[in-house]
Design an enzyme around this catalytic site. Structure first.
Site, PDB file in Angstrom:
ATOM      1  CD  GLU A  34      -2.541   1.873   0.310  1.00 37.58           C
ATOM      2  OE1 GLU A  34      -2.464   2.885  -0.280  1.00 37.58           O
ATOM      3  OE2 GLU A  34      -3.095   0.885  -0.194  1.00 37.58           O
ATOM      4  CE  LYS A  51     -22.361   6.383   1.270  1.00 32.42           C
ATOM      5  NZ  LYS A  51     -21.138   6.972   0.602  1.00 32.42           N
ATOM      6  CG  ASP A 310     -13.357   1.066  -8.016  1.00 35.33           C
ATOM      7  OD1 ASP A 310     -14.370   0.424  -8.184  1.00 35.33           O
ATOM      8  OD2 ASP A 310     -13.399   2.337  -7.485  1.00 35.33           O
ATOM      9  CB  ALA A 318     -16.655  -0.279  -1.770  1.00 35.40           C
ATOM     10  CG  HIS A 443     -47.972  -3.995  10.262  1.00 36.77           C
ATOM     11  ND1 HIS A 443     -47.956  -3.184   9.365  1.00 36.77           N
ATOM     12  CD2 HIS A 443     -48.523  -3.649  11.305  1.00 36.77           C
ATOM     13  CE1 HIS A 443     -48.843  -2.239   9.700  1.00 36.77           C
ATOM     14  NE2 HIS A 443     -49.254  -2.328  10.912  1.00 36.77           N
TER      15      HIS A 443
END
Length: 464
Positions: A34, A51, A310, A318, A443
């Site tokens: 990385e 988010k 990607d 993702a 419900h």
């Protein structure tokens, strides 16, 4: 001597770190490379921190509308710096979580720039110098970055990509958002709810153009009600940053050019795969428009070289990358891998109202020659939605009239990103309309709109 592994993963985003974990679980000696932050774009600069921002905006919206719930809230305000700080804290927590998972699964982490030297050989240039790693298999999971306007590259001050929009130097007063895909419309929603005057420009003829046409039309109506300006079928011809803002020239749907001044602009017009300078040319890896070509098991044309996420074909999501990660790791380990059907990959957009979908739109299903049964159920017919004060939205289903197969499901409204998985499981399990109709939905819940959406397609809707 080069460090030797069974598998090296280049890139630690959702695809990369999941591939490393699954490979380690299967007993492979695994390393991950990385260059920036563990967790990649999604955890650090994409899916998750956005988010967190949107959650703050959602609560701010509720506080401003407390009276609708019989509540009183005084001296309501927003601190953008604090909102951003919270978002960055969420990202940091997840980054540390990935580091813990690497340690837990005994995955070697090499920080630095990775480049293929030959089949099974990877060079890593980091702060500690250059090292060479070897492995029987290598997975490319380098992801992608934001695409710039060719005539107006982002400067981070007035013209932003998503990375700049996540850590804004100031609150935009008048914001131009170019592109209405998931990234563009989510930032438009965030900044609008935080108080900015927002204009959205979309080159195609409707917002969120990958979604069902009914969803696009409903979203446009909602965001206009929220105060946004929408320009579809329009293109930005000129964009210039100034000391005080951004000047733009936009070609409108009628062909006329419209000039406008804004405080800031966000460019959200797609992505560019991170395939440069990683040695693909050396190995003769086949690509299409920069994205690496793979088969159903994520193999490239080079033996021992795999690619996920990607950096490969769409959809660029993702969760698609994470699923491909498992497929590739299991294929490498010989653990009965399975190919993925792209028609069963859900898509979620976290604007207000939320959007979620899976499978074919009604128009696409008809274009492919299906005889279609489609049904729509509005949230206004759902008791939980009314009780929540979130009755704007609908659930739409698209079925094959001949076989009863669920071809697609399309939702817009409160928490639909949490609901869509029910339809996704149904599609994956190849359920037919009788299975959905015969299922008991609790419900009162928003999930009842899913049941009614199926009933509506077959003329059996109950609550409208």
């Amino acid at each position: 001597m080069a460090d030797s592994y069974d598998l090296i993963v280049l890139g630690s985003g959702p695809g990369g770190y999941v591939a490393a974990i699954r490979a380690a679980q299967l007993g492979l000696k695994t390393a991950i490379v990385e260059r920036e932050l563990l967790g990649g774009i999604c955890l650090n600069w994409g899916c998750v921190p956005t988010k967190a921002l949107l959650r703050s905006a959602e609560i701010y919206h509720y506080l401003q509308n407390a009276g609708a719930y019989g509540l009183k809230a005084a001296q309501i305000g927003a601190d953008l710096d604090a909102v951003v700080k919270r978002s960055r804290g969420v990202a940091k927590q997840l980054n540390q979580g990935v580091a813990h998972l690497m340690k837990k699964h005994k995955i070697a982490v090499h920080m630095g720039e990775g480049k293929l030297l030959a089949a099974g050989k990877l060079e890593v240039k980091g702060e500690k110098g250059t090292e060479v790693l070897t492995a029987k298999n290598i997975i490319i999971a380098t992801g992608a970055r934001a695409r710039d306007l060719p005539f107006a590259p982002a400067d981070g001050k007035r013209i932003w990509t998503y990375r700049h929009a996540l850590v804004p130097p100031e609150m935009p007063a008048k914001l131009l958002v170019i592109g209405s895909g998931a990234i563009g419309i989510e930032f438009a929603s965030f900044y609008s709810d935080m108080g900015a005057e927002v204009t959205v420009v979309e080159m195609l003829d409707r917002l969120v153009p990958v979604e069902d046409a009914d969803v696009s039309a409903f979203l446009e109506k909602q965001v206009k009600k929220q105060g946004m300006t929408v320009m579809t079928g329009a293109g930005v011809e000129e964009l210039k940053a100034t000391a005080k803002g951004v000047s733009a020239k936009i070609k409108a749907k009628d062909g006329k050019s419209v000039a406008g001044d804004y405080s800031h602009a966000i460019v959200a017009i797609g992505i560019v795969p991170n395939t440069e300078n990683i040695g693909l040319e050396t190995l003769g890896v086949k690509t299409t428009k920069g994205h690496i070509d793979t088969d159903g098991m994520c193999r490239t044309n080079v033996p021992g070289l795999w690619a996920i996420g990607d950096v490969t074909a769409p959809p660029w999501l993702a969760h698609k990358a994470m699923h491909e990660a498992v497929i590739a790791a299991e294929a490498i380990a010989g653990d009965h891998p399975h190919a993925m059907d792209p028609r069963n990959i859900p898509g979620c957009t976290y604007c207000r109202p939320q959007i979620a979908s899976v499978g074919l739109t009604e128009a696409k299903a008809r274009e492919l020659g299906y005889e279609v049964k489609a049904g729509t159920f509005p949230f206004i017919g759902n008791g939980k939605a009314i009780a929540l004060g979130e009755a704007e939205g609908f659930t739409k289903t698209v079925f094959d009239a001949k076989t009863g197969e669920l071809l697609g499901a399309h939702m817009i409204g409160a928490e639909v990103t949490e609901l869509i998985q029910g339809y996704t499981i149904g599609k994956t399990a190849e359920l037919v309309e009788a299975d959905f109709i015969g299922t008991v939905f609790p419900h009162p819940t928003l999930s009842e709109t899913m049941h009614e959406g199926v009933l509506a397609a077959f003329g059996r809707v109950l609550h409208i």
